[in-house]
Every structure is written in structure tokens, then in C-alpha cells.
Design a protein around this motif. Structure first.
Motif, PDB file in Angstrom:
ATOM      1  N   ARG A   1       0.844  -1.199   0.000  1.00 40.43           N
ATOM      2  CA  ARG A   1       0.000   0.000   0.000  1.00 40.43           C
ATOM      3  C   ARG A   1       0.878   1.246   0.000  1.00 40.43           C
ATOM      4  N   TYR A   2       1.935   1.201   0.781  1.00 37.43           N
ATOM      5  CA  TYR A   2       2.830   2.343   0.859  1.00 37.43           C
ATOM      6  C   TYR A   2       3.503   2.606  -0.492  1.00 37.43           C
ATOM      7  N   ARG A   3       3.855   1.503  -1.183  1.00 36.56           N
ATOM      8  CA  ARG A   3       4.468   1.690  -2.502  1.00 36.56           C
ATOM      9  C   ARG A   3       3.489   2.419  -3.428  1.00 36.56           C
ATOM     10  N   ARG A   4       2.232   2.017  -3.370  1.00 33.67           N
ATOM     11  CA  ARG A   4       1.238   2.682  -4.218  1.00 33.67           C
ATOM     12  C   ARG A   4       1.100   4.155  -3.835  1.00 33.67           C
ATOM     13  N   ILE A   5       1.167   4.431  -2.534  1.00 41.08           N
ATOM     14  CA  ILE A   5       1.093   5.830  -2.086  1.00 41.08           C
ATOM     15  C   ILE A   5       2.241   6.639  -2.689  1.00 41.08           C
ATOM     16  N   LYS A   6       3.457   6.060  -2.633  1.00 38.66           N
ATOM     17  CA  LYS A   6       4.622   6.781  -3.153  1.00 38.66           C
ATOM     18  C   LYS A   6       4.539   6.960  -4.662  1.00 38.66           C
TER      19      LYS A   6
END
Lengths: 700, 351
Positions: A448-453
């Protein structure tokens, strides 16, 4: 604002209220500072002592010969203000106020806290606390707290609104091997709050992951701004308590926080890229994952297991958490087929069978990790008769080292039999779990964090032209002069029009003849709606007449509505009747706004019509950080989107027209903070264009 | 005509009109006095009629209160007084004493014009006896209210009392246009004087928190210095927060009545326009509620009865202008000067 390094690595620290008596907080703090290995100057302050723990004691802050970079204050509450005053006079710019007896005790404490803040401001002093445990930095090292123990050095900064939570986690971490860069106890957040420390940790080279436990945010708008900026730099994981009604009450009595709506928090975290942990174990699973493993490049997960059942559980969780099961390429499948026993499952999840020793595990792991279609791996080890927990762990570590860009998690499903292996993994920085769901959930958090970045660095809302602020202001002034906070339908339409929102033209008639005149001006068919801020559900009391085609019908409709209202609500005096040209039927949509205590306007979009309350098909975004991409997203998220695209042969609706309305509503509620609530229900969406039929606005 | 007898229902603002008129007459050089034949103690804790106290102070009358308001009665009075004739005698004596000293006497009616009719002390009988002209004050919220004014005027006339006219008073904003456009003409058409239309003004007619506290006699937990806030609406908190927020936001300057244990509700109410929190059931609230109320300057009153009893007790709370309410007093005068045909009234009195 500069960094807050003075709190973590000051050149000199004064411990005000230092005590000789072991076990007293003033003594514990001083010893913690000394025993942490802190190398700066230490000045105990106490008017009654001359020497404590081998250090000379100063009677007051102004007697200290050198400059004091940080004051740690632990004196009885009534003495805090004079102490801070004298610190200010001596040029101290940073203080940690440990003392309790402020906002959390009620009115008297609140007044004291306000004064504390005022004194701090007067001297340009930044204050942490009051009512806090203190701060720690493992890299300096520096421990200005009254906690028992000092965390292991690591890369996680932990910011906590609850002091008890902080000391509990500290003690737990000493056993679990998790290291921290900083511990910050926020206390009552009179001055410095979570946003300040999140921002500071973003620039801290010793911190890789930012972890927070909060009960509320102090300044919603600033939090949004900081969170949005920092989440692009480092993962920020927050456990926000008070999600339930009872929880909100508990939170409110705890550190005196006024809990805002959980929906607003959820939206705020989602929009700014904060990873929200739902419970404490998830908070630390995520922290461990982020601290120890690289962020996966994609969502494709490979699972290697020595047992079928746990493999299936892991697969279920993978899909439920929004990850995908990797599909291996032909080379991988050929290699697995050629070297694993015939009974083994070579497709994901790869089952190396219950009799697998560490070599077979190693082969399977090496093969799937080499596959470019795999972004991450979870290895499940069950305690079978032939399992070799330690050797398998060594193999996992070796394979993970060979692929530093792909995260690897171990799941050692069992107890004492597997302990040696699990410990080896932990020491080698491979997160080790007991059950597959938690491992997969942590990995999903990383994805999820990768998608946020990866989200586009979002542009802000477009500049809108031709907004008529004067008209809006005039309508509001008139309503206020009339002693109303709820606008009439005609006023709502005027405000909407002033901001370019296509509202159906509406006029307020106080007499039947006037209604007919307006009908002639607007054109038939006509809708009549009773206009009164006291009436919320107009239809229920017969306050609406639709499809009126002639002056005679309008006249009769006027009297019918008036007498219906008088029959149902004899004490309500209507302001008149709104006369509106009836719009053709379109796809019914709701666009609304309610203002959150912390985060400001929260925009809602969803399916309209009579099933609104049943289906609850609504998406939310905060206006302060809204972007065009997010408006698009909030439409796509709803089931209404399927209808808008043209369901079962219907013509598609004009989605850009809806995007435009949302944009303008957001602009309007940002420009006019006095709008506390706004509801356009319904908006009719047509194949070309849209029309706002009923614009309800409440102001303050 | 020596005196003017004000009649009207409760809420029609007789006292504010009496006050405004008396002040205006004084300003015009007419030495006006005040007389209230029958006072009432309903809803009043003290034993004196508040209106009498107010007028005595504002007009600086030397007469004692027993002369200005000879009687105060409650709604069961008949068996209390053995000699109705002596009551009438006393009223006439007191009136004569005041009439002898002042050029004009403004006579203030009791809650309803028919009160004490069985003793011959109702407004119309007494007006006939004193030779006073009737001035009707009416708060129009619908057509029936207009009918009431017409009925009073006709009744007075049929009993041979001079009818000076009617002032439409304390008019809700949405009825202003209709009052000026429709009712005024209708009244004139029936042959009665339309003497003015005064819009409702919260500063005069909304009760203060202090008046609620007087009725409830509760414990003030916060905001003691803000008891002068006006209360324009009353909300009883008996819903979930989600459903209540809409209502909380809609109501301005309201009293919110809730159980003391509903901290969530209390905090939400404090974020909206609230003049007082009334906590019921004797339950002390969360400390945070008190702190927030202090911050917001909102009084918190704790009462020991349940919500239903509390609502009952405050149902009779009305605004009573106090001698120190200089703003309300100035506004009462301003209302007469700005919205009423006071010259016409003066002319009748001089005739």
C-alpha cells in the motif's frame, strides 16, 4: 521552523526538579540522562540540594554558568509556570515539561496550560508536554524520561500521545529485539504536537519508519499538510484510537482530547498516504516489516510452504488484502517440476511437502525468488518430523540476502520446536511471524505504501474563474440578519449559481399570485416546495407538489402545500414556497459536505434517490487536500459509477460535469468557512451536463 | 383620555410596549405613570410582580410596589379572597392615588384580559370603570391571532370602552410582510386603528440563561459569568450524535437538555451555537465538558431531576426585562419610536 534536534541531542541539559531520593521521578530522570551515556553537560537544578548522583546542583536555572539547550522540568504543577518563566529569562529555548496537573485535570489545569503556552511563546520557547514521559534518542544517546529502561538502537521513531503506551512498548521491545531511533511522549501537546515530530523525523537520518499512537490531532490542517509531505519520504504508520463511540469517550477523558469523527480520520490518513494500523499488534508488525525489509516493487507474492492448509490460508489473506498471487514463468515451473517430488505443488503456493528438509526449501525459494514475476516471498514452516527449523532459517536468510530488493517474511507456525529458527530470523532482520495472516497483512501494508509513493505528485484544484463571492456573502448576511443559519432553497440555489454550480432556478413566493408569476417566468412544468428552515423532510408532510402544468395548478398547489404544512406542523411559520422549474429525470446523485472539527470540510459523493440510506453508497474526501485525481477516484469508488457509465443499455452520464460540481463545492466550502453543512440532493446527471435540484446550506 | 389599558395574550409583549410608551411619553414631556391592577406570580420565584419592579425603577416612581401592583394572583384565587368588593375598592384606591400624581397612566393588563372577571377586575370591566382606552397588543403568527385582536377590539367596543387601536408586536420575520400588507388593511377595514408592526427582537423577547437557572434552581458548573446569554431555542438530546448534529447545527443560541452522562453529545453541542447546557439526572459530566464549556463561555447547569421534569419546569420560562437591562430598555423605546404611530396615541390621550 528548524529541526527539533535540541530535544534529541542537546549540548547541555538542565534537569529542573532533580531529586536525591531514589524512586522519585526527579531522580529517575536525572539518572536516565546520566546512564543513557549522554555526553553533553548535565545540570541538576534543585534549590535545596547541593549534589545529586555525583553532580553539583544549581539552586536555579540562572545560576548555571553555561548555556542550557534543553530544560527538563519535573516540579509540582503550580511551580511549572515560574520555572518556565525563569528558563525563558535565561535564554533556554527548549523544554520538556514532565509535570502533570494541566488540561487533563479540568478547568484549573486548562488555565495553567494556557498560561504555560503563553509564557513559552513570549520567550520563543518550544515545549514538549506537559503531562508526558519525556524523550529518548538511541543514537545520541540521550534519555530524558522517567521510563524504566532504554530501547535498543534501531530505525523506528515512536511518537505516542499516551505515556503508558510508550513505556509498555519500550519494555516489550527489549524482549522482542525491535530497535528504535527515538521515543517521544507527546503528553497534552500544549505546544509541540504529532505534526511537529513527524515533520522532524522525516529529516532525521537515523529514522526509517515513523510510528505514532494518537488519540486526536491538534491541528487538522497542519497535520494534513505535514502528513502528505512526509509520507512521500518515509512510511508513517499511525494507530488512532477512539474509533468506536465508547472509545471516543474514553479518549476524551484520557488526555482531554476532543475526538473528531473516525470517518474524517480515515479519510485524512487515506488521502495523505498515512498507513493506518487497526490495532497494536498490526502497528508493530508494520513497523518491523518497514524497518527490516525493502518495499516490494509490486503486489505479486510467492508463498513457499511445507504444508497445504496454512498455504491456503495465506493465499486467502493475500487476495483479501489486495495483493496478488504471483504467476510463475515457464522456466520457474520447469525447474520446480524437475526437482521437487512429483506430489509437490509447483504452482503458487509452492508446497514442498511435509517431509521437506532445508535443502528442498532452499531450492524452491531460490527458484521462485529468481522469477521476475515475483515481488515478495512468504515462507511458511510447520513443525513436521523432518523439518529443520534452524537450517531452514539459515536458508531463508541466504536467499533473502541474494535478493535484497525483494522482501522476505518467515512464518514459523508453532512453538518451542521452531523457536531456534524464529530467533535466528529475527536476529538476521527477517521479520518472523507465528501465523500467515499477520505476515501477509504486513506485506500488504508495505505494498500500500508503494502505491502511495507512486501516486502522481498531485496538483491542487484548478483555479476557477467568475466566482461571485459578493453574492454569496450577501445571501449569508441576509440569512443571519433574519436570525437563520439554514438557507432557504432559493438562497441555496443563488449561492450555488454564484459558484458556477448548475442549480435549477428557484424563486421564493410568499403569495399564491407571486408563485404563478414566477411559474410564468420560469416555464412549466413547475415544482413547489415549502420553504422553512424548521422543516427537514418536506415530502413527509406534503410540503412538495410536482409536475404542475398550468397557472391554476400552481395556485391550487400553493394552497395545498400551505394547508398541509399547517396541518402537520401548526407551530411552524413557513417563509413561503420555493417555485422551481421541474428538471427532467436524470441519474440521481448526492454531493454533500459536512465540516469536521479537526480536518475541515469533508466532501461526500454518492448515489442519490430513495435508497440512499439503505445502500450507503458514498465516498468521502477532505477538501483541504483534494486533487482532481482524487475527485475522479471518489466517483469511481462508488457503485453509482457503474450506473453513471451506462448500466444495461442506459446512456452514460456526463462524469466531467459531476467532477466540475465537486470541484466548485470544494472551492465554495473552502472559501466560506462559515458553511458548516451543504447537501445537494439530488443532483441529476444527464448524458450532457447535470443539474443541482435542491441545494441545502447551513451556516454558522 | 387619562389612561391607556394594554391588553393581549402572554408573549404579545405588553410590558415592553408599556415600557416603550411610558418612556416615549416622558420624552415628549408627558408625565406618564404605570399601574398594573392585577399582577401574577406564575413562573416567578420572588413574591413581587417583576413588571411592577421594572417600571417602578425605570420610571423612578415614588409609590410603593403595593400601590403600583395592588394584587398578585395565581390561577386558583376565588376561594382565597372572601370579599371581592374590597379587592375592587383597593384597586380603585391605588389607581386614584397614581392618577392623581401623573398626567397619564399606562395600565398594564394581566396575562389574559379575562383574568379575575369573576371579581369584576378583568381588563374590559376595569377599563370601563376607569374610563381608560384599550390598546391591544398582538403577536401574529397566523390568521387566528388576527381574529383574536379583532375580537378583543369588538368586545371592548360593545362594552362601551374606547378602543385606541392595535399594535402588532413581536412579529416573526416571515410574518412581517403579511402584517404590514394584509392584516393592517384588514383591521382598518373593520374600523380599528392600526398603530404599528414591531418585528421580533431577540434582545427583548428571548429569555436569558439566568431565567432558566431561576426556574430550575440547578448547580452552575461552568460559565457563571455568562448567564446573560439569550436562549432562542430549546433542544432535548435524545438521539445518536449522528442524527443530532443536523439539528444541533440548525438551532441558534439554544439550550441543550441532556443526561449528564452524555459527554459525547455535550461536546458536540458545544461545537455548535449553544447558550446553555442543562445536564439532567444529577450526573456530573466528564471534566472535558466543563473545560470546553469554560473555553467557549457557555454556562453548564446541573439539575437533579430527570429530563422530562426539566422540560416541564422550563416550559413556562419567559423573558422578563430587568431594571439593569439597559439595552432591552433602550430597544423598547426604539421600537415605539421606529415602528409605531405614537403620535396617534398621544393625540388620543390629549383629546
Amino acid at each position: 521552523m528548524g529541526r527539533l534536534t535540541s530535544f534529541f541531542s542537546p549540548q547541555s541539559v538542565a534537569v529542573i526538579g532533580a531529586s536525591k531520593a531514589r524512586g522519585k521521578i526527579g531522580n529517575i530522570i536525572l539518572r536516565n540522562v546520566i546512564e543513557s551515556g549522554y555526553e553533553g553537560k548535565i545540570y541538576p537544578v534543585n534549590p535545596k540540594e547541593t549534589e545529586i548522583e555525583g553532580y553539583p546542583v544549581f539552586r536555579s536555572i540562572d545560576e548555571i554558568p553555561g548555556a542550557v539547550e534543553l530544560a527538563v522540568v519535573s516540579v509540582p504543577a503550580p511551580l511549572v509556570i515560574p520555572v518556565i518563566e525563569s528558563c525563558g529569562q535565561s535564554g533556554v529555548k527548549h523544554a520538556v515539561v514532565i509535570s502533570a496537573g494541566f488540561k487533563e485535570i479540568g478547568t484549573e489545569g486548562l488555565a495553567r496550560e494556557k498560561e504555560l503556552l503563553a509564557v513559552g511563546r513570549k520567550y520563543g520557547m518550544r515545549i514538549l508536554g506537559p503531562n508526558c514521559v519525556g524523550v529518548m534518542d538511541t543514537h545520541t544517546p540521550f534519555n530524558a524520561s522517567f521510563a524504566a529502561g532504554f530501547p535498543q538502537r534501531g530505525e523506528i521513531a515512536f511518537i505516542s500521545q499516551s505515556g503508558a503506551m510508550l513505556v509498555a512498548i519500550l519494555d516489550w521491545s527489549l524482549g522482542s529485539g525491535l530497535g528504535f531511533s527515538k521515543f517521544i511522549s507527546l503528553g497534552n501537546k500544549a505546544d509541540l504536537d504529532e505534526a511537529d515530530f513527524i515533520l522532524d523525523a522525516a529529516d532525521d537520518p537515523t529514522t526509517k519508519v515513523i510510528l505514532c499512537y494518537i488519540e486526536d490531532v491538534s491541528n487538522g490542517e497542519r497535520f494534513l499538510e505535514v502528513a502528505k509531505r512526509v509520507s512521500r519520504i518515509k512510511p508513517v504508520i499511525i494507530l488512532k484510537s477512539g474509533a468506536s463511540q465508547a472509545g471516543a469517550q474514553a479518549a476524551s477523558s484520557h488526555t482531554g482530547a476532543l475526538a473528531g469523527s473516525d470517518l474524517a480520520y480515515d479519510t485524512a490518513f487515506g488521502q495523505t498516504g498515512i498507513i493506518r494500523a487497526r490495532n497494536m499488534s498490526e502497528l508493530f508488525d508494520l513497523a518491523t516489516a518497514f524497518a527490516k525489509q525493502p518495499i516490494p516493487k509490486g503486489d505479486r507474492l510467492a508463498i513457499v510452504t511445507n504444508s497445504g492448509g496454512p498455504g491456503i490460508v495465506a493465499t486467502d489473506t493475500t487476495e483479501a488484502q489486495g495483493l496478488t498471487m504471483a504467476r510463475f514463468n515457464k522456466d520457474t515451473l520447469d525447474a520446480l517440476a524437475g526437482n521437487l517430488p512429483r506430489e509437490a505443488n509447483i504452482y503458487n503456493p509452492v508446497d514442498v511437502l511435509g517431509d521437506a528438509r532445508h535443502e528442498r526449501f532452499r531450492f524452491a525459494m531460490e527458484t521462485v525468488m529468481a522469477d521476475p514475476n515475483v515481488d515478495a516471498m512468504v515462507v511458511l514452516v510447520c513443525p513436521t518430523a523432518t523439518s529443520e527449523p534452524l537450517e531452514t532459517a539459515e536458508a531463508i536468510v541466504a536467499v533473502a540476502k541474494a535478493h535484497p530488493e525483494k522482501p522476505v517474511f518467515g512464518v514459523y507456525m508453532g512453538g518451542p520446536t521452531l523457536e531456534s529458527g524464529a530467533q535466528f530470523l529475527t536476529q538476521a532482520e527477517i521479520p518472523s511471524f507465528v501465523f500467515p495472516e499477520t505476515a501477509v497483512s504486513a506485506l500488504a501494508g508495505m505494498a500500500r505504501y508503494r502505491r502511495i509513493k507512486e501516486r502522481s505528485v498531485s496538483e491542487s484544484l484548478p483555479e476557477l474563474e467568475g466566482l461571485d463571492k459578493d453574492t454569496v456573502r450577501r445571501v449569508f448576511d441576509e440569512a443571519k440578519a433574519d436570525g437563520r443559519v439554514v438557507l432557504l432553497g432559493s438562497e441555496g440555489a443563488t449561492v450555488a449559481e454564484a459558484y458556477g454550480i448548475p442549480a435549477a432556478p428557484t424563486r421564493l413566493a410568499t403569495r399564491a399570485e407571486e408563485a404563478v408569476a414566477f411559474a410564468e417566468e420560469l416555464g412549466y412544468p413547475i415544482v413547489l416546495k415549502v420553504a422553512s428552515p424548521k422543516i427537514i423532510h418536506k415530502t413527509d408532510i406534503g410540503g412538495v407538489r410536482m409536475g404542475l402544468e398550468t397557472p391554476g395548478e400552481v395556485m391550487a398547489g400553493f394552497w395545498a402545500v400551505m394547508s398541509n404544512v399547517q396541518r402537520s406542523l401548526p407551530n411552524v411559520i413557513p417563509h413561503g414556497i420555493d417555485v422551481q422549474k421541474m428538471s427532467p429525470k436524470g441519474q440521481e446523485i448526492i454531493i454533500g459536505m459536512s465540516r469536521d472539527v479537526h480536518f475541515g470540510p469533508l466532501i461526500a459523493f454518492g448515489l442519490g434517490g430513495i435508497y440512499v440510506n439503505l445502500l450507503k453508497d458514498v465516498s468521502f474526501r477532505l477538501a483541504h487536500v483534494l486533487t482532481p485525481a482524487e475527485i475522479q477516484e471518489m466517483i469511481v469508488e462508488t457503485k453509482a459509477y457503474t450506473l453513471l457509465r451506462g448500466y444495461r443499455g442506459q446512456k452514460p452520464s456526463d462524469i466531467p460535469a459531476l467532477v466540475d460540481i465537486i470541484t466548485r463545492v470544494a472551492r465554495l466550502v473552502l472559501d466560506f468557512p462559515e458553511i458548516t453543512e451543504m447537501d445537494i440532493n439530488p443532483v441529476f446527471a444527464y448524458p450532457s451536463g447535470a443539474s443541482a435540484l435542491d441545494v441545502k446550506i447551513t451556516i454558522s | 383620555m387619562k389612561s391607556l389599558y394594554l391588553i393581549g395574550a402572554p408573549g404579545s409583549g405588553k410590558t415592553a410596549v408599556a415600557l416603550g410608551l411610558a418612556l416615549k411619553l416622558r420624552k415628549e414631556g408627558v408625565n406618564a405613570g404605570y399601574f398594573k391592577p392585577v399582577g401574577t406570580t406564575a413562573g416567578v420565584l420572588g413574591k413581587h410582580d417583576d413588571d411592577g419592579v421594572l417600571m417602578q425603577k425605570v420610571l423612578g416612581m415614588d409609590e410603593d410596589l403595593e400601590t403600583i401592583v395592588p394584587f398578585t394572583v395565581a390561577n386558583f384565587y376565588i376561594s382565597n379572597f372572601k370579599h371581592p368588593d374590597k379587592c375592587r375598592e383597593r384597586v380603585l384606591q391605588c389607581y386614584n392615588r397614581i392618577a392623581a400624581k401623573y398626567e397619564v397612566v399606562i395600565i398594564d393588563g394581566t396575562s389574559f384580559p379575562w383574568v379575575m372577571a369573576s371579581f369584576g377586575l378583568d381588563a374590559i370591566t376595569l377599563a370601563a370603570e376607569l374610563g381608560a382606552g384599550i390598546l391591544c397588543t398582538i403577536q401574529v403568527e397566523n390568521d387566528f391571532d388576527f381574529d383574536e385582536a379583532l375580537f378583543f377590539n369588538r368586545h371592548a367596543e360593545s362594552r362601551g370602552v374606547a378602543v385606541v387601536g392595535t399594535i402588532f408586536n413581536n412579529i416573526p420575520r416571515q410574518m412581517l410582510a403579511k402584517t404590514e400588507g394584509v392584516y393592517s388593511q384588514l383591521l382598518t377595514g373593520f374600523g380599528y386603528e392600526f398603530l404599528g408592526a414591531i418585528p421580533s427582537r431577540r434582545e427583548i423577547y428571548s429569555p436569558t440563561v439566568a431565567e432558566y437557572q431561576e426556574a430550575l434552581n440547578g448547580e452552575v458548573l461552568a460559565g457563571e459569568e455568562h448567564l446573560d446569554l439569550l436562549v432562542e431555542d430549546v433542544l432535548v438530546g435524545a438521539m445518536t450524535i449522528e442524527s443530532a448534529l443536523d439539528t444541533l447545527r440548525r438551532a441558534l443560541n439554544k439550550a441543550v437538555i441532556i443526561g449528564g452522562d452524555r459527554s459525547d453529545y455535550a461536546l458536540a453541542a458545544l461545537e455548535t451555537s449553544t447558550s446553555v447546557l442543562i445536564l439532567t439526572g444529577g450526573l456530573y459530566p466528564n471534566i472535558r465538558v466543563i473545560a470546553r464549556a469554560e473555553e467557549k463561555g457557555v454556562p453548564v447547569i446541573l439539575v437533579h431531576y430527570d429530563t422530562v421534569t426539566t422540560v416541564e419546569r422550563i416550559s413556562e420560562v419567559t423573558r422578563r426585562i430587568k431594571p439593569k437591562d439597559s439595552k432591552a430598555i433602550a430597544m423598547a423605546l426604539e421600537n415605539i419610536e421606529q415602528y409605531c404611530r405614537w403620535e396617534a396615541i398621544l393625540e388620543r390621550l390629549r383629546a
